[in-house]
Write an enzyme that holds these catalytic residues in place. Structure first.
Site, mmCIF file in Angstrom:
data_model
loop_
_atom_site.group_PDB
_atom_site.id
_atom_site.type_symbol
_atom_site.label_atom_id
_atom_site.label_comp_id
_atom_site.label_asym_id
_atom_site.label_seq_id
_atom_site.Cartn_x
_atom_site.Cartn_y
_atom_site.Cartn_z
ATOM 1 N N LYS A 197 -39.579 2.035 -52.434
ATOM 2 C CA LYS A 197 -38.841 1.298 -51.410
ATOM 3 C C LYS A 197 -39.762 0.318 -50.681
ATOM 4 C CE LYS A 197 -36.516 3.984 -48.681
ATOM 5 N NZ LYS A 197 -36.071 4.853 -47.563
ATOM 6 N N GLY A 257 -39.360 7.374 -37.667
ATOM 7 C CA GLY A 257 -38.294 8.377 -37.590
ATOM 8 C C GLY A 257 -37.585 8.594 -38.911
ATOM 9 N N ASP A 258 -36.753 9.605 -38.948
ATOM 10 C CA ASP A 258 -35.839 9.903 -40.064
ATOM 11 C C ASP A 258 -34.819 10.881 -39.474
ATOM 12 O OD1 ASP A 258 -35.676 9.470 -43.197
ATOM 13 O OD2 ASP A 258 -35.231 11.580 -42.898
ATOM 14 N N LYS A 284 -44.437 10.325 -46.272
ATOM 15 C CA LYS A 284 -43.291 10.949 -45.594
ATOM 16 C C LYS A 284 -43.777 12.231 -44.943
ATOM 17 C CE LYS A 284 -38.884 10.322 -44.912
ATOM 18 N NZ LYS A 284 -38.097 9.068 -44.895
ATOM 19 N N GLN A 291 -40.130 6.602 -51.174
ATOM 20 C CA GLN A 291 -40.664 5.655 -50.181
ATOM 21 C C GLN A 291 -41.662 4.683 -50.807
ATOM 22 O OE1 GLN A 291 -39.562 6.533 -46.743
ATOM 23 N NE2 GLN A 291 -39.963 4.372 -46.411
ATOM 24 N N THR A 332 -31.658 -0.135 -40.294
ATOM 25 C CA THR A 332 -31.299 0.483 -41.578
ATOM 26 C C THR A 332 -29.818 0.253 -41.888
ATOM 27 O OG1 THR A 332 -32.966 2.144 -41.085
ATOM 28 C CG2 THR A 332 -31.538 2.570 -42.966
ATOM 29 N N ASN A 360 -28.184 7.569 -36.765
ATOM 30 C CA ASN A 360 -28.699 6.219 -36.593
ATOM 31 C C ASN A 360 -28.194 5.265 -37.682
ATOM 32 O OD1 ASN A 360 -31.183 4.378 -37.694
ATOM 33 N ND2 ASN A 360 -30.948 4.244 -35.482
ATOM 34 N N SER A 419 -39.796 -1.732 -39.583
ATOM 35 C CA SER A 419 -41.009 -1.044 -39.125
ATOM 36 C C SER A 419 -42.234 -1.897 -39.445
ATOM 37 C CB SER A 419 -41.155 0.313 -39.825
ATOM 38 O OG SER A 419 -40.312 1.278 -39.233
ATOM 39 N N LYS A 462 -46.830 4.676 -45.313
ATOM 40 C CA LYS A 462 -45.799 4.357 -44.316
ATOM 41 C C LYS A 462 -44.537 5.100 -44.687
ATOM 42 C CE LYS A 462 -43.991 2.062 -40.902
ATOM 43 N NZ LYS A 462 -43.628 3.401 -40.341
HETATM 44 P P1 NDP Z 1 -29.832 11.066 -37.973
HETATM 45 O O1 NDP Z 1 -30.522 12.327 -37.670
HETATM 46 O O2 NDP Z 1 -29.687 10.036 -36.943
HETATM 47 O O3 NDP Z 1 -28.372 11.364 -38.552
HETATM 48 C C1 NDP Z 1 -28.184 12.161 -39.674
HETATM 49 C C2 NDP Z 1 -26.711 12.253 -39.964
HETATM 50 O O4 NDP Z 1 -26.536 12.886 -41.220
HETATM 51 C C3 NDP Z 1 -25.967 13.120 -38.951
HETATM 52 O O5 NDP Z 1 -24.655 12.690 -38.858
HETATM 53 C C4 NDP Z 1 -26.069 14.496 -39.589
HETATM 54 O O6 NDP Z 1 -25.095 15.421 -39.164
HETATM 55 C C5 NDP Z 1 -25.873 14.149 -41.035
HETATM 56 N N1 NDP Z 1 -26.532 15.193 -41.852
HETATM 57 C C6 NDP Z 1 -27.841 15.519 -41.841
HETATM 58 N N2 NDP Z 1 -28.085 16.534 -42.676
HETATM 59 C C7 NDP Z 1 -26.910 16.834 -43.214
HETATM 60 C C8 NDP Z 1 -26.500 17.791 -44.159
HETATM 61 N N3 NDP Z 1 -27.376 18.653 -44.720
HETATM 62 N N4 NDP Z 1 -25.187 17.804 -44.507
HETATM 63 C C9 NDP Z 1 -24.292 16.935 -43.962
HETATM 64 N N5 NDP Z 1 -24.637 16.003 -43.049
HETATM 65 C C10 NDP Z 1 -25.903 15.955 -42.689
HETATM 66 O O7 NDP Z 1 -30.591 10.483 -39.264
HETATM 67 P P2 NDP Z 1 -30.566 9.003 -39.848
HETATM 68 O O8 NDP Z 1 -29.260 8.363 -39.603
HETATM 69 O O9 NDP Z 1 -31.801 8.331 -39.416
HETATM 70 O O10 NDP Z 1 -30.741 9.304 -41.409
HETATM 71 C C11 NDP Z 1 -29.640 9.390 -42.305
HETATM 72 C C12 NDP Z 1 -30.128 9.148 -43.719
HETATM 73 O O11 NDP Z 1 -30.706 7.849 -43.811
HETATM 74 C C13 NDP Z 1 -31.211 10.097 -44.224
HETATM 75 O O12 NDP Z 1 -31.054 10.286 -45.615
HETATM 76 C C14 NDP Z 1 -32.493 9.320 -43.973
HETATM 77 O O13 NDP Z 1 -33.544 9.742 -44.817
HETATM 78 C C15 NDP Z 1 -32.035 7.917 -44.328
HETATM 79 N N6 NDP Z 1 -32.799 6.803 -43.798
HETATM 80 C C16 NDP Z 1 -33.049 6.679 -42.471
HETATM 81 C C17 NDP Z 1 -33.749 5.577 -42.002
HETATM 82 C C18 NDP Z 1 -33.984 5.340 -40.556
HETATM 83 O O14 NDP Z 1 -34.540 4.292 -40.215
HETATM 84 N N7 NDP Z 1 -33.580 6.202 -39.653
HETATM 85 C C19 NDP Z 1 -34.293 4.573 -42.934
HETATM 86 C C20 NDP Z 1 -33.908 4.770 -44.297
HETATM 87 C C21 NDP Z 1 -33.204 5.858 -44.699
HETATM 88 P P3 NDP Z 1 -25.529 16.678 -38.232
HETATM 89 O O15 NDP Z 1 -25.702 16.105 -36.868
HETATM 90 O O16 NDP Z 1 -24.386 17.636 -38.348
HETATM 91 O O17 NDP Z 1 -26.805 17.230 -38.801
HETATM 92 O O1 2IT Z 2 -36.526 6.574 -45.241
HETATM 93 C C1 2IT Z 2 -37.007 5.642 -44.566
HETATM 94 O O2 2IT Z 2 -37.261 4.547 -45.072
HETATM 95 C C2 2IT Z 2 -37.257 5.865 -43.149
HETATM 96 N N1 2IT Z 2 -36.945 6.925 -42.642
HETATM 97 C C3 2IT Z 2 -37.907 4.799 -42.310
HETATM 98 C C4 2IT Z 2 -39.401 4.807 -42.499
HETATM 99 C C5 2IT Z 2 -40.175 3.891 -41.596
HETATM 100 O O3 2IT Z 2 -41.409 3.960 -41.675
HETATM 101 O O4 2IT Z 2 -39.598 3.109 -40.828
#
Ligand code: NDP
Ligand code: 2IT
Length: 451
Positions: free
Chosen positions: A115, A166-167, A127, A112, A210, A242, A382, A91
Site C-alpha cells: 500500500k 491509528g487503526d 504495523k 502495508q 481514508t 473513522n 499521514s 510506516k
Molecule cells: P474504527 O475503530 O474507527 O472503526 C472500526 C469499525 O469496524 C467499527 O464500526 C467497528 O465496530 C467495526 N468492527 C471492528 N471490528 C469488527 C469485527 N470484528 N466485526 C465487525 N465489525 C467490526 O476503525 P477504522 O475505521 O479506522 O478502521 C476500519 C478499517 O479500515 C480497518 O480494517 C482498518 O485497518 C482500515 N483502515 C483504517 C485506516 C485509518 O486511517 N483509520 C487507513 C486504512 C485502512 P465495533 O465498534 O462494534 O467494534
Molecule cells: O491501514 C492503514 O493504512 C492505516 N491504518 C493508516 C496507517 C498510517 O500510517 O496512517
C-alpha cells in the site's frame, strides 16, 4: 498458482506460518498476482526476492502492564512488525482490538508494504497493536494503557525509523496520549506519530482521508472504466468508525446515496440515505452503538448480526464500500452483491473480502479495488503530515485534500497502466495493485544490496 518457484515459496511460507490464517491468506492473494511478474522478470527468482519480501525485517512482541481504575493490574500483549524499509521508514497504524495477534499484525504489515509503495510517497511498511479491548474503558484507563504501551514502543520508533498512526480502536485521542508519552520519555518533539491533534502537528484532512480517498479512488475507476460516477448511485457502506463515517460524508458530497452503516453487533438500513449528523453524534460525540441510529431516525431499520439474519450485503446497491474489518464479506455475500447488480467494490478496510469473494467479483466483471489501493488515502495523508512536520508548516484543508485526491487518482492510473502492460482484465485492480506495489519495493531492495 502454477509457477514452480511461486508454489515453493508459498508452501514454505505456510509451513513457517502454520496457525496464522489471515497472514497466509494475505500471502496467497499477493503470490497469485505476482506469478505474472515472476514469469516476466527472472531477477525475482534469481535474487530470491519473493522470500526476502515476505520475511519481515523485524517483529517485536512485548508486555504491556497497566493499572485500571479499580487499582487492579492488567496485562496485555503489544506488537510491532517492522516489515520492510526499502523505500522509506516503516510506516503503518496501531490497532487496539481483542482479536489482535501475530497473524493479524503480520498480515496488516505485509499489506502495508504494498500500500505504502502505491502511494508514491517514501514510506516503508509496518504495523502494530495490542489485544487491549478499548470498549467500555474510561478515558483515564485509555490514557494509562496508551502510556504503558508507548513506554515500551518508544525505543523501537523514531521520525526516520518507524512512524506509527491509528487503526481500529486507535484514533486522535489515543495518538495524542501516545505522542505525549513518547515526548516525555525522549525529550524530543519528533514527528513520530501521525494522526496527531491539530494543535500539536496534526494535518488537516487526516481524519477524513481514508474514507474520502476510498471514494476518490472508486469514482476515478468508475469514470475511466465505465464513464460513470457516484452521482445518483446507491452505496452500501459497512462499519461506523473513522473510515466508514468519512466514506459516508464523501459519498454524499459526490451525489451518491449511502444507505447502510454497521458495527460488530448489527447494521442499519436507511432507504432515505444515512443522516451524517446523527451518525457523527452517535459515534464521534457519544461513542455509542449504531443501534441508536434506528431509535433516532424514522424509516431506518436495525438488523442484529447473528446467524440466520440477512447480512448488510443483501441490500441492493451500485457501489459497495466495506469499511469495518478483515473477512467481513464472504463468498455468499459476494454472490448477493453480484446478483443485485453491484458495479464496483472498493475496500476501505484491510482485506475485508475473503479470497473466494474477491475472485468471484473479478470473475463476474465487478470492478474490484483491494484495500491496499482503495484505502491508501489514510497513510498517504499521514505521509503529507510528515512532510508538513518536516518543513514546520501546515497546509490548508483544501491543499491537503487536493493532494489526497491527486494521489488516489494516480494510484488508480498506475494500476490501470500496469494491468494493460500485463494483459490483466480491466475490472481486476488486485493483480495490478500487487504487481505495481511490489515492483518498486523489489527494485529498491535489489539496488540496496543484500538484506
Ligand atoms: P474504527 O475503530 O474507527 O472503526 C472500526 C469499525 O469496524 C467499527 O464500526 C467497528 O465496530 C467495526 N468492527 C471492528 N471490528 C469488527 C469485527 N470484528 N466485526 C465487525 N465489525 C467490526 O476503525 P477504522 O475505521 O479506522 O478502521 C476500519 C478499517 O479500515 C480497518 O480494517 C482498518 O485497518 C482500515 N483502515 C483504517 C485506516 C485509518 O486511517 N483509520 C487507513 C486504512 C485502512 P465495533 O465498534 O462494534 O467494534
Ligand atoms: O491501514 C492503514 O493504512 C492505516 N491504518 C493508516 C496507517 C498510517 O500510517 O496512517
Amino acid at each position: 498458482m502454477n509457477n514452480p518457484y511461486v508454489l515453493r515459496v508459498f508452501e514454505d511460507f505456510k509451513k513457517i506460518n502454520a496457525g496464522k490464517p489471515e497472514y497466509i491468506q494475505a500471502c496467497q492473494e499477493i503470490l497469485e498476482s505476482l506469478e505474472l511478474a515472476v514469469e516476466k522478470n527472472p531477477a525475482i527468482e534469481k535474487n530470491r526476492l519473493l522470500e526476502r519480501f515476505l520475511e519481515p525485517e523485524r517483529f517485536i512482541h512485548f508486555r504491556v502492564a497497566w493499572l485500571d481504575d479499580a487499582g487492579n493490574i492488567q496485562i496485555n500483549r503489544g506488537y510491532r512488525v517492522q516489515y520492510n524499509s526499502a523505500i522509506g521508514p516503516y510506516k503503518g497504524g496501531i490497532r487496539f482490538h481483542p482479536s489482535v495477534n501475530e497473524s493479524i499484525i503480520k498480515f496488516l504489515g505485509l499489506e502495508q508494504v504494498l500500500k505504502n509503495s502505491l502511494t508514491t510517497l517514501p514510506m516503508g511498511g509496518g504495523k502494530g497493536g495490542s489485544d487491549f479491548h478499548p470498549k467500555g474503558k474510561s478515558d483515564n484507563e485509555i490514557m494509562k494503557f496508551c502510556q504503558a504501551f508507548m513506554t515500551e514502543l518508544y525505543r523501537h520508533i523514531g521520525p526516520n525509523t518507524d512512524v506509527p498512526a491509528g487503526d481500529i480502536g486507535v484514533g486522535g485521542r489515543e495518538v495524542g496520549y501516545m505522542f505525549g508519552q513518547y515526548k516525555r520519555i525522549r525529550d524530543s518533539y519528533d514527528s513520530v506519530l501521525t494522526g496527531k491533534g491539530l494543535s500539536f502537528g496534526g494535518s488537516l484532512a487526516r481524519t477524513e482521508a481514508t474514507g474520502y480517498g476510498c471514494c476518490y479512488f472508486a469514482n476515478k475507476a468508475l469514470e475511466v472504466l465505465k464513464n460513470e460516477s457516484f452521482a445518483g448511485k446507491t452505496v452500501v457502506i459497512s462499519g461506523s468508525g473513522n473510515v466508514a463515517t468519512y466514506a459516508v460524508e464523501k459519498t454524499i458530497q459526490l451525489g451518491g446515496k449511502p444507505v447502510t452503516v454497521s458495527d460488530s453487533n448489527g447494521w442499519i438500513y436507511d432507504p432515505n440515505g444515512i443522516n451524517l449528523e446523527v451518525l457523527k453524534d452517535i459515534k464521534e460525540v457519544k461513542r455509542g452503538r449504531i443501534k441508536e441510529y434506528a431509535e433516532r431516525v424514522p424509516g431506518s431499520v436495525y438488523t442484529e448480526s447473528k446467524p440466520g439474519n440477512p447480512t448488510i450485503w443483501t441490500i441492493k446497491c451500485d457501489i459497495a464500500l466495506p469499511c469495518a474489518t478483515q473477512n467481513e464479506l464472504n463468498l455468499d455475500d459476494a454472490k448477493c452483491l453480484v446478483a443485485n447488480g453491484v458495479t464496483i467494490v472498493a475496500e476501505g478496510a484491510n482485506m475485508p473480502s475473503t479470497l473466494d469473494a474477491a475472485h468471484y467479483f473479478i470473475d463476474n466483471g465487478v470492478i474490484y479495488g483491494p484495500g491496499k489501493a482503495a484505502n491508501a488515502g489514510g497513510v498517504a495523508t499521514s505521509g503529507l503530515e510528515m512532510s508538513q512536520n518536516a518543513i514546520r508548516l501546515s497546509w490548508t484543508f483544501e491543499e491537503v485534500d487536493a493532494r489526497l485526491k491527486g494521489i488516489m487518482e494516480s494510484i488508480f492510473m498506475n494500476i490501470y497502466n500496469t494491468s494493460k502492460k500485463y494483459g490483466i482484465k480491466e475490472n481486476d485492480l488486485l493483480t495490478g495493485a500487487n504487481i505495481a506495489g511490489f515492483d518498486k519495493v523489489a527494485d529498491a531492495m535489489l539496488k540496496q544490496g543484500l538484506f
